[in-house]
Design an enzyme around this catalytic site. Structure first.
Site, PDB file in Angstrom:
ATOM      1  N   CYS A   2      94.406  55.913 -20.174  1.00 38.01           N
ATOM      2  CA  CYS A   2      94.338  57.282 -20.659  1.00 38.01           C
ATOM      3  C   CYS A   2      93.290  58.064 -19.886  1.00 38.01           C
ATOM      4  CB  CYS A   2      93.985  57.293 -22.142  1.00 38.01           C
ATOM      5  SG  CYS A   2      95.048  56.269 -23.164  1.00 38.01           S
ATOM      6  N   ARG A  27      97.092  58.185 -13.644  1.00 40.30           N
ATOM      7  CA  ARG A  27      96.875  57.092 -14.585  1.00 40.30           C
ATOM      8  C   ARG A  27      98.114  56.816 -15.437  1.00 40.30           C
ATOM      9  NH1 ARG A  27      91.418  56.291 -16.717  1.00 40.30           N
ATOM     10  NH2 ARG A  27      89.941  56.750 -15.067  1.00 40.30           N
ATOM     11  N   TRP A  74      98.759  57.210 -23.143  1.00 37.10           N
ATOM     12  CA  TRP A  74      99.877  56.258 -23.147  1.00 37.10           C
ATOM     13  C   TRP A  74     100.050  55.798 -24.585  1.00 37.10           C
ATOM     14  CZ3 TRP A  74     103.842  54.620 -20.472  1.00 37.10           C
ATOM     15  CH2 TRP A  74     103.839  54.689 -19.078  1.00 37.10           C
ATOM     16  N   ASN A  98      89.815  56.457 -25.026  1.00 34.11           N
ATOM     17  CA  ASN A  98      90.510  55.567 -24.106  1.00 34.11           C
ATOM     18  C   ASN A  98      90.090  54.146 -24.447  1.00 34.11           C
ATOM     19  OD1 ASN A  98      91.841  54.377 -22.003  1.00 34.11           O
ATOM     20  ND2 ASN A  98      90.405  55.045 -20.423  1.00 34.11           N
ATOM     21  N   GLY A  99      91.062  53.241 -24.681  1.00 35.43           N
ATOM     22  CA  GLY A  99      90.713  51.862 -25.001  1.00 35.43           C
ATOM     23  C   GLY A  99      91.417  51.391 -26.254  1.00 35.43           C
ATOM     24  N   GLU A 479      93.744  31.191  -7.018  1.00 37.59           N
ATOM     25  CA  GLU A 479      93.363  32.586  -6.780  1.00 37.59           C
ATOM     26  C   GLU A 479      91.883  32.705  -6.422  1.00 37.59           C
ATOM     27  OE1 GLU A 479      93.086  36.846  -6.794  1.00 37.59           O
ATOM     28  OE2 GLU A 479      94.572  35.352  -6.202  1.00 37.59           O
ATOM     29  N   LYS A 483      90.438  34.356  -2.979  1.00 44.32           N
ATOM     30  CA  LYS A 483      89.469  35.456  -2.943  1.00 44.32           C
ATOM     31  C   LYS A 483      88.286  35.110  -2.050  1.00 44.32           C
ATOM     32  CE  LYS A 483      91.328  38.625  -5.127  1.00 44.32           C
ATOM     33  NZ  LYS A 483      92.514  38.122  -4.431  1.00 44.32           N
ATOM     34  N   GLU A 486      89.347  35.244   1.578  1.00 44.23           N
ATOM     35  CA  GLU A 486      89.662  36.590   2.035  1.00 44.23           C
ATOM     36  C   GLU A 486      88.423  37.378   2.440  1.00 44.23           C
ATOM     37  OE1 GLU A 486      93.558  38.405  -0.110  1.00 44.23           O
ATOM     38  OE2 GLU A 486      91.896  37.949  -1.448  1.00 44.23           O
ATOM     39  N   HIS A 502      93.806  12.166  -5.613  1.00 42.06           N
ATOM     40  CA  HIS A 502      94.901  11.971  -4.667  1.00 42.06           C
ATOM     41  C   HIS A 502      94.570  12.565  -3.297  1.00 42.06           C
ATOM     42  CE1 HIS A 502      97.806  10.390  -7.630  1.00 42.06           C
ATOM     43  NE2 HIS A 502      97.150  11.166  -8.474  1.00 42.06           N
ATOM     44  N   LYS A 602      96.179  45.894   3.166  1.00 43.03           N
ATOM     45  CA  LYS A 602      96.402  45.993   1.725  1.00 43.03           C
ATOM     46  C   LYS A 602      97.855  45.711   1.362  1.00 43.03           C
ATOM     47  CE  LYS A 602      95.266  46.828  -2.517  1.00 43.03           C
ATOM     48  NZ  LYS A 602      94.484  45.802  -3.242  1.00 43.03           N
TER      49      LYS A 602
END
Length: 607
Positions: A2, A27, A74, A98-99, A479, A483, A486, A502, A602
């Site tokens: 929001c 948004r 929203w 907002n939240g 992940e 990161k 990267e 293993h 990106k």
């Protein structure tokens, strides 16, 4: 996601509020509204749909006033209509929010019993009614707000105005960002500085837990303990990069810290916290009769899909395959009619993922896109689209896009399970409650950023790092390793913890940090046993669990951090945050280009 705008001005502010909201349209929203003070009383204009509808309403029924707040919403619980649109107000106070207010049902029941009448289906109205309750008891706006903030649980950003106080606005932040703008005899409030761009070049940012009393002459800011504090006011050029980074050193760090807000905003599109149910957008196929799911993605999005495999198979009892897009179609896999293929891409333009979509479509599969850009090619070519509301992500290393993908996939898993009759209403309610709490738990953890920074110092000199996890924590380990690779250029690998013996255990010595993702779920004991094996061989373990998990670990690791306790189902979303922050701070220690790491782009739009 929001949007909030507030202005204490020298002229009628309604046109400026609408212009500010237009700058926040990226948004996403489905209703909008403003509130101003006219002759000391609160006047509102609200409309369903796009801002053009609000603008037409204001042409027909203009509103004056030199102080006001505006909002784009929203829909969460409660349909997108004028009744549920912000601002929410009583005769004494108007609020934009907002939240997610996690305990709004408790507050609503308490206030209703005391005679307050609620007019909407939103959690936000509980804030307005609570403040109104304290005002009716004779408290000042400042004291009424302070007392109310003590009762609120969740992640939120608030803008508040009060009848009879044409030179006062109050702002509060817990997890969701808010920027203050300083003018000449004017003050401004915005969800981000973009909303304030034409109004002022002098910006400051509330920190988590801050709240502020704004007047035309400036702002008095208080921290969560009520102590008066000073936040830096920056002079900035709005066309430059600094405005996009806010108070943060890099876009990546800014985007990490935006996650309470964007997770909450994305949840709000599907989660009804009042009924504790998931409502998926209307789809052109029946999830209840899908016989197989295939998830196709690249990079970080592939790991989001890998978490979803655990969720969907466990909840919906559907077989799921997860494929790397660049390999998928070259196998020429046979595909039975009635299957569903899900394509995950932040940009919606990833070339390999798009090619896989076209292959699946040509082979009679239902196609569902999960993207952050609604106008993207993948979104246009798929049968249906689920949107993440991460907003623009500038840093090359994906952070908030990843966690919002997880949020959408979690909701999809619940929706699939319900469509198939595979879960009870009680289980759905339990998961929905856990999801609703995630933004606040993420915000809570982000306040410990300095602890992660200190951890990073001991890892930045390593040449190799291992990440371990079991179950849905295994993709988070993958992940985390990605990161680190990267942005710090340190070699890192993620493994299922059960695979340690293993092969990877041969690498363990006192020069190899081992990052362990280990929430206290049904697999905790097995992962903890692997930790003991690493410690016995001199390995330097960095252990992420909750307080119970840290306390139960028999041998103290090199370093441990207790995250907030959460339902194991949502743990992958929360545990993504420390691995992001750890990679960021290691990269800072090594002096690499965090936002634009070498050789990376990106969006990969060629094979």
């Amino acid at each position: 996601m929001c949007g909030i705008v507030g202005i204490i001005g020298k002229q009628d502010v309604a046109p400026l509020l609408v212009e500010g909201l237009k700058r926040l349209e990226y948004r996403g929203y489905d209703s909008a509204g403003i509130a101003t003070l006219v002759n000391g009383g609160i006047e509102r204009r609200r409309a369903e749909g796009k801002l053009a509808n609000l603008a037409r309403l204001l042409e027909d029924k203009p509103v004056a006033g030199g102080i006001g707040i505006g909002h784009t919403r929203w829909a969460t619980h409660g349909v997108p209509n004028e009744r549920n649109a912000h601002p929410h107000a009583t005769q004494r106070v108007a609020v934009v929010h907002n939240g997610i207010i996690e305990n709004f049902q408790e507050l609503k029941a308490e206030l209703t019993a005391q005679g307050h009448v609620f007019e909407s289906d939103t959690d936000t109205e509980a804030v307005a009614q609570l403040i109104d309750h304290h005002l009716a008891q004779g408290l000042s706006p400042r004291d009424a707000t302070a007392k109310s903030l003590e009762r609120l649980r969740g992640a939120f950003a608030l803008g508040i105005i009060f009848a009879g106080h044409p030179d006062m606005m109050i702002a509060a932040r817990q997890g969701s960002p808010l920027a203050l703008g300083y003018g000449e005899g004017e003050m401004y409030l915005g969800s981000d500085a973009l909303a304030l761009a034409p109004l002022t070049q002098r910006i400051s940012y509330l920190l988590d837990g801050d709240w502020a009393v704004l007047t035309a002459d400036g702002a008095t800011i208080f921290d969560r303990d009520g102590a008066t504090v000073t936040r830096e006011v920056r002079l900035t050029q709005f066309s430059g990069a600094l405005i996009g980074k806010g108070q943060h050193r890099h876009f990546m760090l800014k985007e990490i810290f935006e996650q309470p807000e964007v997770i909450g905003g994305t949840l709000n599109t599907m989660l009804n916290p009042a009924e504790r149910t998931i409502t998926l957008p209307s789809l052109p196929f029946d999830l209840g009769v899908v016989n197989r799911v295939r998830i196709i993605a690249c990079g970080t999005s592939f790991y989001a899909g890998s978490v979803a495999k655990y969720w969907i198979e466990k909840l919906a009892r559907l077989p799921v395959e997860v494929d790397i897009a660049s390999e998928f179609r070259y196998r020429e896999p046979p595909m039975e009619p009635g299957g569903l293929a899900i394509f995950i891409s932040q940009s919606g333009e990833t070339a390999d993922t798009l090619a896989a979509l076209r292959y699946c479509r040509a082979h009679g599969q239902h196609t569902l896109a999960l993207v952050n850009v609604p106008e993207s090619t993948i979104s246009r070519e798929a049968e249906a689209t689920l949107l993440t509301l991460a907003g623009p992500e500038i840093g090359v290393a994906s952070t908030k896009a990843f966690t919002t993908q997880l949020v959408v996939l979690a909701c999809l898993a619940v929706g699939m399970a319900r469509s198939r009759g595979a879960i009870s209403g009680e289980t759905e309610a339990e998961i929905c409650q856990a999801l609703a709490e995630v933004p606040a738990r993420v915000a809570e953890f982000l306040r410990r950023d300095d602890e992660i920074r200190l951890m990073a110092q001991g890892i930045s000199e390593a040449r190799d790092v291992l990440y371990l996890g079991r179950g849905a924590s295994f993709p988070i380990a993958l992940e985390g390793a990605l990161k680190l690779k990267e942005i710090s250029y340190i070699h890192a690998e993620g493994y299922a913890a059960g695979e340690l013996k293993h092969g990877p255990i041969a690498l363990i010595d006192d020069s190899v940090p081992v990052i362990v993702i280990c929430p206290t779920d049904e697999l905790y004991e097995k992962t903890a046993s692997n930790v003991q094996e690493v410690v016995a061989r001199g390995g330097r373990v960095v252990f992420f669990s909750d307080q119970e998990g840290v306390d139960r670990l028999a041998s103290p690791p090199f370093a441990a951090m207790a995250l907030p306790a959460v339902n194991p189902f949502v743990a992958p979303i929360l545990y993504a945050i420390p691995v992001q922050l750890l990679a960021y701070h290691v990269a800072i220690a090594k002096g690499t280009d965090v936002d634009q790491p070498r050789n990376l782009a990106k969006s990969v739009t060629v094979e």
